[in-house]
Write a protein that holds these residues in place. Structure first.
Motif, PDB file in Angstrom:
ATOM      1  N   HIS A   5       0.819  -1.209   0.000  1.00  0.00           N
ATOM      2  CA  HIS A   5       0.000   0.000   0.000  1.00  0.00           C
ATOM      3  C   HIS A   5       0.854   1.260   0.000  1.00  0.00           C
ATOM      4  O   HIS A   5       0.537   2.236  -0.665  1.00  0.00           O
ATOM      5  N   GLY A   8       2.648   2.309  -3.457  1.00  0.00           N
ATOM      6  CA  GLY A   8       1.823   2.728  -4.586  1.00  0.00           C
ATOM      7  C   GLY A   8       2.062   4.174  -4.989  1.00  0.00           C
ATOM      8  O   GLY A   8       2.458   5.007  -4.178  1.00  0.00           O
ATOM      9  N   THR A  10       1.380   7.938  -5.720  1.00  0.00           N
ATOM     10  CA  THR A  10       0.436   8.911  -5.168  1.00  0.00           C
ATOM     11  C   THR A  10      -0.106   9.843  -6.248  1.00  0.00           C
ATOM     12  O   THR A  10      -1.060  10.572  -5.990  1.00  0.00           O
ATOM     13  N   VAL A  13      -3.792   9.244  -6.987  1.00  0.00           N
ATOM     14  CA  VAL A  13      -4.676   9.775  -5.948  1.00  0.00           C
ATOM     15  C   VAL A  13      -4.811  11.280  -6.110  1.00  0.00           C
ATOM     16  O   VAL A  13      -5.924  11.823  -6.049  1.00  0.00           O
ATOM     17  N   TYR A  27     -10.647   5.685  -3.302  1.00  0.00           N
ATOM     18  CA  TYR A  27     -10.378   4.319  -2.846  1.00  0.00           C
ATOM     19  C   TYR A  27     -11.067   3.296  -3.734  1.00  0.00           C
ATOM     20  O   TYR A  27     -10.461   2.318  -4.163  1.00  0.00           O
ATOM     21  N   MET A  31      -7.674   3.017  -5.922  1.00  0.00           N
ATOM     22  CA  MET A  31      -6.814   2.204  -5.066  1.00  0.00           C
ATOM     23  C   MET A  31      -7.224   0.737  -5.011  1.00  0.00           C
ATOM     24  O   MET A  31      -6.373  -0.144  -5.073  1.00  0.00           O
ATOM     25  N   MET A  34      -6.187  -1.261  -8.073  1.00  0.00           N
ATOM     26  CA  MET A  34      -4.739  -1.426  -8.121  1.00  0.00           C
ATOM     27  C   MET A  34      -4.266  -2.461  -7.108  1.00  0.00           C
ATOM     28  O   MET A  34      -3.248  -3.122  -7.312  1.00  0.00           O
ATOM     29  N   ARG A  35      -4.979  -2.596  -6.017  1.00  0.00           N
ATOM     30  CA  ARG A  35      -4.595  -3.524  -4.955  1.00  0.00           C
ATOM     31  C   ARG A  35      -5.245  -4.893  -5.086  1.00  0.00           C
ATOM     32  O   ARG A  35      -4.966  -5.783  -4.292  1.00  0.00           O
TER      33      ARG A  35
END
Length: 76
Positions: A5, A8, A10, A13, A27, A31, A34-35
């Motif tokens: 995490h 990653g 930024t 974001v 999120y 995010m 991607m996760r």
């Protein structure tokens, strides 16, 4: 997972926030996709380890360090 995490980018974001996304939107839309591979890998490994804990007979399991320290403690 924490290292994944934190590693990653930024920039995604920041760009999503400039485009008007809320924190939840960033999120959910940026995010989480991607996760997903890391979350899936951890989920599969956790499920396999839990399945093995249930299927392996208790007498054939390796003794855990905590179990050894409790059994080696002197009786009082």
């Amino acid at each position: 997972m924490t290292g994944h995490h934190r590693a990653g980018p930024t920039e995604f974001v920041d760009a999503a926030r400039i485009d008007g996304n809320t924190l939840w939107g960033v999120y959910r839309r940026i995010m989480l996709p991607m996760r997903a591979p890391a979350l899936l890998s951890v989920g599969v490994l956790d499920a396999l380890f839990r399945r093995n804990d249930v299927l392996i007979a208790p007498d054939r399991r390796a003794a855990r360090v905590g179990d050894l320290s409790v059994s080696a403690a002197p009786d009082r």
